[in-house]
Design an enzyme around this catalytic site. Structure first.
Site, PDB file in Angstrom:
ATOM      1  CE  LYS A  79      -3.973   1.951   2.523  1.00 58.50           C
ATOM      2  NZ  LYS A  79      -4.864   1.828   3.686  1.00 58.50           N
ATOM      3  CB  SER A 154      -8.168   3.675   2.615  1.00 55.25           C
ATOM      4  OG  SER A 154      -7.302   3.100   3.586  1.00 55.25           O
ATOM      5  CB  SER A 178      -8.339   0.813   5.536  1.00 55.56           C
ATOM      6  OG  SER A 178      -9.035   1.998   5.323  1.00 55.56           O
TER       7      SER A 178
HETATM    8  N1  GLN Z   1     -13.151   4.396   6.232  1.00 55.22           N
HETATM    9  C1  GLN Z   1     -12.480   4.758   7.427  1.00 55.22           C
HETATM   10  C2  GLN Z   1     -12.007   6.192   7.335  1.00 55.22           C
HETATM   11  O1  GLN Z   1     -12.249   6.781   6.355  1.00 55.22           O
HETATM   12  C3  GLN Z   1     -11.340   3.831   7.696  1.00 55.22           C
HETATM   13  C4  GLN Z   1     -10.145   4.103   6.887  1.00 55.22           C
HETATM   14  C5  GLN Z   1      -8.958   3.271   7.293  1.00 55.22           C
HETATM   15  O2  GLN Z   1      -9.093   2.248   7.947  1.00 55.22           O
HETATM   16  N2  GLN Z   1      -7.789   3.750   6.926  1.00 55.22           N
HETATM   17  O3  GLN Z   1     -11.449   6.722   8.231  1.00 55.22           O
END
Ligand code: GLN
Length: 481
Positions: A79, A154, A178
């Site tokens: 990532k 994400s 995410s």
């Molecule tokens: N969707 C969540 C956010 O926008 C989690 C994102 C993540 O785990 N990085 O914060």
């Protein structure tokens, strides 16, 4: 079957028996990238030259019988918020579009030492803020199952890459879901280890008390394999836990007779797609038939989880992202004065969602509101953690959906941040509580994958892997890979 379709476990056996070479595996994956990448956009940077060099070295070791590990020669995607020395690391943001880290994250260092072949850096929501990979400055990633649909986020690029065979293994990060949610949306397995299990050194911080790196793979067993390599105490990360790490592969062989499984009643409510609920209940029945003891449990503070998460995460983000001011890293706007340079750089370097969160976070931390919002959120966080503690005095594992709905269309929720935040309802509580969780495929609806989530006690990834591996086998959805 093509090589890119196989699990790391199978490929590693073939490498060991000298039936295939790391170079053959890499060329199968690179060919797949050529075929699919225009359609999917899983990567921000593809590191073909580095991968070819690493595969060549792995092949030399294979010939001499000196393989470094069970992932030596296996293609890996990382990532793009995990620092890779000499390889651009953008966080999918314009503000870091040209940032080349001078060091490797601890996890990357460990994987290189184990012989990983790094194929590239994957697409994500900007600074990991999002649930759909649509806030990337490099364009959205498409779901490999249906073009025009989101892969989740994400870590959408990592999940899509593994799902489409554009990588065999991948790393993601999970602050509020995410890793698990995109794995669920793309029909692969994603695991968030316990907070502290894996070093965060070199992970570009979003919300430091919630962030955790973890594996995204084709099978539970591959997750155990990758976790074995990335976990363990790291003096460079003060939150990394100084505890022993077992061999997670060994946890997989046991059965689940007598295992106590809890179904939280607050998770099966209005808003959950009935068809998803059915799949989850079918999965639970299957486990019950195999000897698990199932009972309903209560996690009474669940309804506060989303607001608590979005207060704490944005507060931490506003502080973590203060460092991007055009001076030390990446993008810088020209301006007449220093203040103007800061303003223009941050205004034009960050995307809309990131700016929204910085503003929200700054607001909840500001003098007049700190107690009303941030401090209160910290107290509710404790209550949420206590809910789980109580539940785990009765059960060994909690089973839930991973998302209340199926993968949605690209663009469907981008105008309504609240709708997007609600997608995280089943995942954020684990981050607030530091608990480990894993998402495993449990069926398909309208040609789109559905994921089931298993949760266990802190640092009991062994139980988590054992039960989810057992389920994966019985459900038969990953057979043959
Ligand atoms: N969707 C969540 C956010 O926008 C989690 C994102 C993540 O785990 N990085 O914060």
């Amino acid at each position: 079957m093509e090589l890119y379709e196989l699990s790391a476990k199978r490929l590693s056996e073939l490498i060991r028996k000298k039936e295939v070479s790391p170079k053959e595996i890499l060329s199968s994956v690179l060919k797949r990238i050529e075929e699919k990448e225009d359609e999917i956009n899983a990567y921000i940077t593809i590191t073909k030259d580095i991968a070819e060099r690493q595969a060549e070295e792995a092949e030399k070791r294979q010939i001499k019988g000196e393989l470094l590990s069970d992932i030596d020669g296996i293609p890996l995607a990382i990532k793009d918020n995990i620092c890779t020395k000499g390889i651009r690391t953008t966080c999918a943001s314009k503000i870091l579009f040209n940032y080349i880290p001078p060091y490797n994250a601890t996890v990357v260092e460990r994987l290189i030492k184990a012989g990983s072949v790094i194929v590239g850096k994957t697409n994500m929501d900007e600074f990991a803020m999002g649930s759909s990979t649509e806030t990337s400055a490099f364009g959205p990633t498409h779901n490999p199952f249906k073009r025009g649909f989101v892969p989740g986020g994400s870590s959408g690029g990592s999940a899509a890459a593994v799902s489409a065979g554009e990588a065999i293994l991948a790393l993601g990060s999970d602050t509020g879901g995410s890793i698990r949610q995109p794995a669920g949306f793309c029909g692969v397995v994603g695991m968030k280890p316990t907070y502290g299990r894996v070093s965060r050194y070199g992970l570009i911080a979003y919300a430091s008390s919630l962030d955790q790196i973890g594996p995204i793979c084709k099978t539970v067993e591959d997750c155990a394999i990758l976790l074995n390599h990335i976990c363990g105490y790291d003096p460079k990360d003060t939150t990394s836990a100084p505890i022993d790490t077992p061999d997670f592969r060994k946890a997989l062989d046991k059965d689940i007779k007598g295992v106590r499984i809890g179904l939280p009643k607050e998770y099966f409510i209005e808003g959950l797609d009935k068809r998803i609920e059915e799949r989850i209940r079918d999965a639970v029945k299957l486990l019950e038939k195999e000897g698990a003891v199932v009972e309903e449990i209560s996690l009474p503070h669940t309804r506060y989880a989303i607001s608590t998460y979005y207060l704490i995460a944005t507060a931490e983000a506003s502080s973590n992202l203060a460092r991007y001011d055009g001076v030390k890293y990446g993008f810088r706007e020209k301006a007449g004065s220093l203040i103007e340079m800061y303003e223009k750089t941050r205004m034009n370097g960050f995307g809309r969602e990131v700016k929204r969160r910085i503003m929200l976070g700054t607001y909840v931390l500001s003098a007049g509101y700190y107690e009303a919002y941030y401090l209160k959120a910290l107290k509710v966080r404790t209550l949420i953690r206590e809910d789980f503690k109580r539940a785990f005095s009765k059960v060994d594992c909690i089973v839930t959906p991973i998302s209340p709905e199926l993968p949605f269309r690209i663009g469907e929720k981008t105008d309504d941040p609240l709708k997007m935040y609600l997608v995280d309802i089943y995942t954020v509580s684990l981050n607030l509580s530091g608990l480990p969780g894993i998402s495993v495929p449990c069926g398909y609806i309208d040609g789109l994958p559905v994921g089931i989530q298993f949760i266990s006690r802190p640092f009991d990834e062994e139980t988590l892997l054992r039960i989810s591996h057992f389920y994966e086998k019985k459900a038969g959805l990953r057979d043959g890979v």
